[in-house]
Design a protein around this motif. Structure first.
Motif, PDB file in Angstrom:
ATOM      1  N   UNK A 163       0.832  -1.200   0.000  1.00 31.16           N
ATOM      2  CA  UNK A 163       0.000   0.000   0.000  1.00 31.16           C
ATOM      3  C   UNK A 163       0.872   1.257   0.000  1.00 31.16           C
ATOM      4  N   UNK A 164       1.938   1.254   0.808  1.00 31.67           N
ATOM      5  CA  UNK A 164       2.842   2.390   0.858  1.00 31.67           C
ATOM      6  C   UNK A 164       3.557   2.573  -0.482  1.00 31.67           C
ATOM      7  N   UNK A 165       3.984   1.484  -1.091  1.00 25.93           N
ATOM      8  CA  UNK A 165       4.647   1.571  -2.397  1.00 25.93           C
ATOM      9  C   UNK A 165       3.700   2.149  -3.437  1.00 25.93           C
ATOM     10  N   UNK A 166       2.436   1.750  -3.361  1.00 25.18           N
ATOM     11  CA  UNK A 166       1.447   2.274  -4.306  1.00 25.18           C
ATOM     12  C   UNK A 166       1.268   3.779  -4.115  1.00 25.18           C
ATOM     13  N   UNK A 169       3.794   5.866  -5.637  1.00 31.25           N
ATOM     14  CA  UNK A 169       3.807   5.697  -7.091  1.00 31.25           C
ATOM     15  C   UNK A 169       4.840   4.669  -7.558  1.00 31.25           C
ATOM     16  N   UNK A 170       5.217   3.760  -6.678  1.00 30.28           N
ATOM     17  CA  UNK A 170       6.103   2.656  -7.066  1.00 30.28           C
ATOM     18  C   UNK A 170       5.217   1.473  -7.467  1.00 30.28           C
ATOM     19  N   UNK A 171       4.506   1.644  -8.578  1.00 34.56           N
ATOM     20  CA  UNK A 171       3.436   0.727  -8.923  1.00 34.56           C
ATOM     21  C   UNK A 171       3.942  -0.688  -9.222  1.00 34.56           C
ATOM     22  N   UNK A 172       5.048  -0.798  -9.942  1.00 30.45           N
ATOM     23  CA  UNK A 172       5.551  -2.131 -10.266  1.00 30.45           C
ATOM     24  C   UNK A 172       6.021  -2.862  -9.016  1.00 30.45           C
ATOM     25  N   UNK A 173       6.716  -2.144  -8.125  1.00 29.76           N
ATOM     26  CA  UNK A 173       7.152  -2.772  -6.870  1.00 29.76           C
ATOM     27  C   UNK A 173       5.954  -3.170  -6.021  1.00 29.76           C
ATOM     28  N   UNK A 174       4.927  -2.313  -6.006  1.00 35.83           N
ATOM     29  CA  UNK A 174       3.717  -2.638  -5.249  1.00 35.83           C
ATOM     30  C   UNK A 174       3.053  -3.885  -5.820  1.00 35.83           C
ATOM     31  N   UNK A 175       3.004  -3.987  -7.143  1.00 39.26           N
ATOM     32  CA  UNK A 175       2.391  -5.161  -7.786  1.00 39.26           C
ATOM     33  C   UNK A 175       3.183  -6.416  -7.457  1.00 39.26           C
ATOM     34  N   UNK A 176       4.515  -6.337  -7.487  1.00 38.69           N
ATOM     35  CA  UNK A 176       5.343  -7.508  -7.159  1.00 38.69           C
ATOM     36  C   UNK A 176       5.124  -7.933  -5.708  1.00 38.69           C
ATOM     37  N   UNK A 177       5.065  -6.945  -4.812  1.00 42.04           N
ATOM     38  CA  UNK A 177       4.875  -7.260  -3.389  1.00 42.04           C
ATOM     39  C   UNK A 177       3.520  -7.906  -3.142  1.00 42.04           C
ATOM     40  N   UNK A 178       2.491  -7.339  -3.758  1.00 40.97           N
ATOM     41  CA  UNK A 178       1.139  -7.851  -3.507  1.00 40.97           C
ATOM     42  C   UNK A 178       0.928  -9.196  -4.170  1.00 40.97           C
ATOM     43  N   UNK A 179       1.582  -9.431  -5.312  1.00 35.71           N
ATOM     44  CA  UNK A 179       1.495 -10.736  -5.974  1.00 35.71           C
ATOM     45  C   UNK A 179       2.136 -11.805  -5.107  1.00 35.71           C
ATOM     46  N   UNK A 198      -3.129  -1.439  -8.820  1.00 37.89           N
ATOM     47  CA  UNK A 198      -1.773  -1.434  -9.388  1.00 37.89           C
ATOM     48  C   UNK A 198      -1.816  -1.679 -10.889  1.00 37.89           C
ATOM     49  N   UNK A 199      -2.620  -2.655 -11.302  1.00 37.80           N
ATOM     50  CA  UNK A 199      -2.748  -2.951 -12.731  1.00 37.80           C
ATOM     51  C   UNK A 199      -3.319  -1.762 -13.490  1.00 37.80           C
ATOM     52  N   UNK A 200      -4.270  -1.063 -12.873  1.00 32.53           N
ATOM     53  CA  UNK A 200      -4.843   0.123 -13.510  1.00 32.53           C
ATOM     54  C   UNK A 200      -3.778   1.199 -13.669  1.00 32.53           C
ATOM     55  N   UNK A 201      -2.990   1.413 -12.617  1.00 33.91           N
ATOM     56  CA  UNK A 201      -1.958   2.447 -12.680  1.00 33.91           C
ATOM     57  C   UNK A 201      -0.903   2.113 -13.732  1.00 33.91           C
ATOM     58  N   UNK A 202      -0.625   0.815 -13.910  1.00 28.35           N
ATOM     59  CA  UNK A 202       0.364   0.384 -14.897  1.00 28.35           C
ATOM     60  C   UNK A 202      -0.241   0.221 -16.295  1.00 28.35           C
ATOM     61  N   UNK A 203      -1.576   0.437 -16.396  1.00 23.30           N
ATOM     62  CA  UNK A 203      -2.310   0.325 -17.666  1.00 23.30           C
ATOM     63  C   UNK A 203      -2.201  -1.066 -18.279  1.00 23.30           C
ATOM     64  N   UNK A 204      -2.153  -2.081 -17.407  1.00 26.13           N
ATOM     65  CA  UNK A 204      -2.120  -3.469 -17.873  1.00 26.13           C
ATOM     66  C   UNK A 204      -3.554  -3.984 -17.946  1.00 26.13           C
ATOM     67  N   UNK A 205      -4.294  -3.462 -18.912  1.00 30.13           N
ATOM     68  CA  UNK A 205      -5.734  -3.734 -18.999  1.00 30.13           C
ATOM     69  C   UNK A 205      -6.039  -5.197 -19.288  1.00 30.13           C
ATOM     70  N   UNK A 206      -5.154  -5.862 -20.031  1.00 28.46           N
ATOM     71  CA  UNK A 206      -5.392  -7.276 -20.366  1.00 28.46           C
ATOM     72  C   UNK A 206      -5.377  -8.159 -19.118  1.00 28.46           C
ATOM     73  N   UNK A 207      -4.626  -7.745 -18.099  1.00 31.32           N
ATOM     74  CA  UNK A 207      -4.539  -8.547 -16.866  1.00 31.32           C
ATOM     75  C   UNK A 207      -5.642  -8.217 -15.875  1.00 31.32           C
ATOM     76  N   UNK A 208      -6.382  -7.134 -16.138  1.00 29.42           N
ATOM     77  CA  UNK A 208      -7.382  -6.688 -15.164  1.00 29.42           C
ATOM     78  C   UNK A 208      -8.603  -7.600 -15.154  1.00 29.42           C
ATOM     79  N   UNK A 209      -9.064  -8.038 -16.340  1.00 29.04           N
ATOM     80  CA  UNK A 209     -10.307  -8.802 -16.401  1.00 29.04           C
ATOM     81  C   UNK A 209     -10.277 -10.080 -15.556  1.00 29.04           C
ATOM     82  N   UNK A 210      -9.230 -10.946 -15.679  1.00 27.13           N
ATOM     83  CA  UNK A 210      -9.201 -12.136 -14.799  1.00 27.13           C
ATOM     84  C   UNK A 210      -9.069 -11.782 -13.323  1.00 27.13           C
ATOM     85  N   UNK A 211      -8.282 -10.739 -13.027  1.00 27.46           N
ATOM     86  CA  UNK A 211      -8.137 -10.320 -11.628  1.00 27.46           C
ATOM     87  C   UNK A 211      -9.445  -9.765 -11.083  1.00 27.46           C
TER      88      UNK A 211
END
Length: 401
Positions: A163-166, A169-179, A198-211
């Motif tokens: 949450x703090x990383x997010x 604005x350390x979105x990729x690190x936040x995504x790695x930590x939360x994963x 995190x996926x929204x901030x990184x604009x990884x829209x293809x990964x959002x639907x399954x999540x």
């Protein structure tokens, strides 16, 4: 503890066996060079116990002297540690009271702590972030991450770190930590929500639907939160497709989303927003007329409030016809005023919206202010802007009228 047990065994053994040894005439003889020392058995045991205590005392004294002379301890070490603990307590209380400046001052005085450093650094990072001290917050967070790697309690703090990383604005690190956290906590609602953001901030829209499907399965969102997130997601995804691949690609995505989502007013509004920005006025008007046929007046008010300028003359005429039959219908009148703003008919918008100003949302009041400004009522427009800004500045606990 083991040393104490050995001493107790020796003491009680001596007490039990003493009567027997006292009655004996045996001696223990020590010969050192030309010197001979003879001791009775009871004297030998008593001397052994005294020597053991003396050895422990000497060991303690040597350790104490070593710490003093090597600088690893000081006469005021205990006092400094106690002050640090008091500062940590004050900092946590200030944190709960959201007094960020006081909390930051308190946490800066806790460096002498020999325990709770992980907790202290996490709280201090959050406080620094609240005060806008981004560099300090990043330093505290980096230190806490190093401590987490050596902590048995790493899992409970990973979510907070992510949450703090997010927030930094350390979105990729936040995504790695939360994963990593979700590998052991697959159903944690807060973690599932954070991953989507995190996926929204990184604009990884293809990964959002399954999540998103997984988050819905485990009730990670309330119904209102889910709609708000989907609105942001669809708007961003449709806009990206329309800008990069053309409107046809965005239309295909709209066709592919679940039917239930298409019926949601907020999600339909996101699609109409994309169409309006692409200047597809006729298609926007057709979809709004369809909603009018289904008497979704309140939904259309919400949509019309957020839409950019778009030409919908047929919709405007249809609303006027309905108002001739139901002139006291307040919702129809508000909708007409908002649609008139979209068509830049500001005189009609002012006449329709001004009598119902008290019932308008903040965004709709801005539309009214625009209409007043365009019809040369600048004082009325300024008054509305001042009023809406005052309402926005109210605490969240106070409902806006």
């Amino acid at each position: 503890m083991i040393r104490l047990l050995i001493i107790l065994v020796l003491v009680f053994g001596t007490a039990v066996l003493a009567p027997r040894f006292i009655s004996e005439t045996d001696f223990v003889q020590f010969v050192v060079g030309n010197h001979t020392v003879e001791l009775s058995i009871i004297s030998f045991i008593s001397l052994s116990i005294i020597l053991i205590f003396a050895f422990f005392a000497l060991e303690w004294l040597i350790r104490k002297l070593y710490r003093i002379f090597t600088g690893t301890s000081s006469w005021f070490g205990g006092r400094a540690s106690k002050k640090a603990e008091q500062a940590l307590e004050q900092g946590l209380i200030a944190y709960l009271l959201q007094d960020w400046k006081q909390a930051n001052n308190a946490f800066n005085k806790t460096e002498a702590l020999t325990h709770s450093q992980l907790v202290r650094n996490l709280y201090a990072a959050n406080v620094a972030l609240k005060l806008g001290e981004l560099a300090q917050a990043q330093d505290y967070l980096a230190t806490s991450e190093e401590q987490t790697n050596h902590s048995k309690q790493s899992d409970p703090v990973k979510l907070y770190q992510a949450q703090m990383q997010f927030e930094l604005h350390q979105y990729q690190r936040a995504l790695d930590t939360i994963t990593d956290y979700l590998e052991k906590n697959k159903k944690d609602p807060a973690a599932l929500r954070l991953k989507l953001h995190c996926l929204m901030a990184l604009k990884e829209y293809a990964s959002i639907q399954p999540a998103l499907k997984k988050a819905e399965k485990y009730n990670a969102f309330t119904s209102e939160e889910l709609i708000n997130f989907k609105q942001q997601y669809y708007l961003a995804m449709f806009s990206k497709s329309a800008n990069e691949q053309g409107l046809a690609a965005a239309k295909q995505q709209w066709q592919d989303i679940p039917k239930a989502d298409k019926k949601e007013t907020a999600l339909l509004g996101a699609w109409l927003m994309v169409l309006a920005k692409q200047h597809e006025d006729q298609e926007v008007e057709a979809l709004m007329l369809e909603q009018l046929k289904h008497n979704n007046i309140e939904g259309l008010i919400q949509i019309a409030t957020d839409l950019p300028k778009v030409s919908t003359p047929t919709l405007c005429k249809e609303l006027q016809k309905r108002l001739q039959k139901s002139p006291d219908n307040r919702h129809l009148m508000i909708l007409l005023g908002l649609v008139a703003c979209l068509n830049e008919d500001f005189e009609l918008a002012r006449k329709a919206l001004q009598p119902h100003q008290a019932q308008l949302s903040l965004a709709a009041q801005h539309r009214l202010a625009e209409a007043l400004a365009q019809t040369n009522d600048l004082n009325g427009a300024v008054a509305i802007y001042q009023q809406t800004q005052a309402v926005k500045s109210l605490p969240s606990q106070v409902p806006a009228n």
